[in-house]
Design a protein around this motif. Structure first.
Motif, short mmCIF file in Angstrom:
data_model
loop_
_atom_site.label_atom_id
_atom_site.label_comp_id
_atom_site.label_asym_id
_atom_site.label_seq_id
_atom_site.Cartn_x
_atom_site.Cartn_y
_atom_site.Cartn_z
N MET A 110 0.84 -1.18 0.00
CA MET A 110 0.00 0.00 0.00
C MET A 110 0.89 1.25 0.00
O MET A 110 1.87 1.31 0.72
N PRO A 111 0.51 2.25 -0.78
CA PRO A 111 1.31 3.47 -0.82
C PRO A 111 1.08 4.37 0.39
O PRO A 111 0.04 4.31 1.04
N ILE A 112 2.06 5.19 0.67
CA ILE A 112 1.97 6.18 1.74
C ILE A 112 1.79 7.54 1.07
O ILE A 112 2.59 7.94 0.24
N TYR A 113 0.72 8.24 1.43
CA TYR A 113 0.43 9.56 0.87
C TYR A 113 0.72 10.64 1.90
O TYR A 113 0.42 10.48 3.08
N ALA A 114 1.27 11.75 1.44
CA ALA A 114 1.53 12.89 2.31
C ALA A 114 0.36 13.86 2.18
O ALA A 114 -0.04 14.22 1.08
N TYR A 115 -0.21 14.25 3.32
CA TYR A 115 -1.32 15.21 3.36
C TYR A 115 -0.87 16.45 4.12
O TYR A 115 -0.02 16.38 5.00
N ARG A 116 -1.49 17.59 3.78
CA ARG A 116 -1.21 18.84 4.49
C ARG A 116 -2.48 19.68 4.52
O ARG A 116 -3.18 19.80 3.53
N CYS A 117 -2.73 20.30 5.66
CA CYS A 117 -3.88 21.18 5.83
C CYS A 117 -3.47 22.60 5.44
O CYS A 117 -2.50 23.14 5.97
N SER A 118 -4.23 23.19 4.51
CA SER A 118 -3.91 24.55 4.09
C SER A 118 -4.42 25.59 5.10
O SER A 118 -4.02 26.75 5.05
N ALA A 119 -5.26 25.17 6.04
CA ALA A 119 -5.77 26.10 7.06
C ALA A 119 -4.81 26.24 8.23
O ALA A 119 -4.47 27.36 8.64
N CYS A 120 -4.37 25.11 8.80
CA CYS A 120 -3.51 25.18 9.99
C CYS A 120 -2.07 24.75 9.74
O CYS A 120 -1.21 24.93 10.59
N GLY A 121 -1.79 24.12 8.59
CA GLY A 121 -0.43 23.70 8.27
C GLY A 121 -0.06 22.32 8.78
O GLY A 121 1.07 21.88 8.63
N HIS A 122 -1.01 21.63 9.40
CA HIS A 122 -0.75 20.28 9.91
C HIS A 122 -0.41 19.34 8.76
O HIS A 122 -1.08 19.32 7.74
N ALA A 123 0.67 18.55 8.90
CA ALA A 123 1.09 17.60 7.87
C ALA A 123 1.09 16.19 8.45
O ALA A 123 1.42 15.99 9.63
N LYS A 124 0.71 15.22 7.62
CA LYS A 124 0.63 13.84 8.09
C LYS A 124 0.82 12.89 6.91
O LYS A 124 0.33 13.16 5.81
N ASP A 125 1.54 11.81 7.14
CA ASP A 125 1.68 10.74 6.15
C ASP A 125 0.65 9.67 6.47
O ASP A 125 0.54 9.23 7.62
N VAL A 126 -0.10 9.23 5.44
CA VAL A 126 -1.19 8.28 5.65
C VAL A 126 -0.99 7.07 4.74
O VAL A 126 -0.79 7.22 3.54
N LEU A 127 -1.06 5.88 5.33
CA LEU A 127 -0.98 4.63 4.58
C LEU A 127 -2.38 4.28 4.09
O LEU A 127 -3.28 4.06 4.89
N GLN A 128 -2.58 4.30 2.76
CA GLN A 128 -3.90 4.07 2.18
C GLN A 128 -3.81 3.13 1.00
O GLN A 128 -2.80 3.07 0.32
N LYS A 129 -4.92 2.45 0.73
CA LYS A 129 -5.06 1.66 -0.49
C LYS A 129 -5.30 2.62 -1.64
O LYS A 129 -5.75 3.75 -1.45
N LEU A 130 -5.05 2.17 -2.85
CA LEU A 130 -5.33 2.99 -4.03
C LEU A 130 -6.82 3.28 -4.15
O LEU A 130 -7.23 4.32 -4.66
N SER A 131 -7.64 2.35 -3.70
CA SER A 131 -9.09 2.49 -3.81
C SER A 131 -9.72 3.31 -2.68
O SER A 131 -10.90 3.65 -2.75
N ASP A 132 -8.95 3.65 -1.64
CA ASP A 132 -9.49 4.44 -0.52
C ASP A 132 -9.80 5.87 -0.97
O ASP A 132 -9.08 6.43 -1.82
N PRO A 133 -10.85 6.48 -0.42
CA PRO A 133 -11.18 7.86 -0.79
C PRO A 133 -10.12 8.84 -0.25
O PRO A 133 -9.47 8.58 0.76
N VAL A 134 -9.96 9.95 -0.94
CA VAL A 134 -9.01 10.99 -0.53
C VAL A 134 -9.53 11.64 0.74
O VAL A 134 -10.72 11.95 0.86
#
Length: 99
Positions: free
Chosen positions: A1-25
């Motif tokens: 499963m790939p690891i996706y990097a997410y970031r909040c444009s409101a507060c700047g919080h960043a997190k790496d999330v392990l998700q399936k390709l079929s999981d919703p964004v």
């Protein structure tokens, strides 16, 4: 499963999330709850392992089974006449600037 990097444009919080390709964004920030959580564009990471073409053809160093470069004798090249120096060196094939 790939690891996706997410970031909040409101507060700047960043997190790496392990998700399936079929999981919703993901869109809700886990830190502030805003709907500003989005995927970031990141470089793909991979590592070549084993003893295949990478090791034998492209990896630097002394490993692998690639053929060693042909060596020419320095003293013999210095004693040749100018007509002989126009011929390609042994193993050259005429595709270099040695002649």
């Amino acid at each position: 499963m790939p690891i996706y990097a997410y970031r909040c444009s409101a507060c700047g919080h960043a997190k790496d999330v392990l998700q399936k390709l079929s999981d919703p964004v993901l869109s809700t920030c886990p830190a502030c709850g805003a709907e500003a959580f989005s995927k970031q564009l990141t470089a793909a990471g991979f590592q070549l392992k084993g003893s295949g073409w990478y090791v034998t053809d492209f990896k630097g160093g002394s490993g692998g089974t690639s053929a060693p470069a042909a060596k020419t004798a320095e003293p013999a090249a210095a004693s040749t006449s100018s007509s002989e120096s126009a011929a390609p060196a042994a193993g050259c094939g005429g595709s270099c600037a040695c002649h």
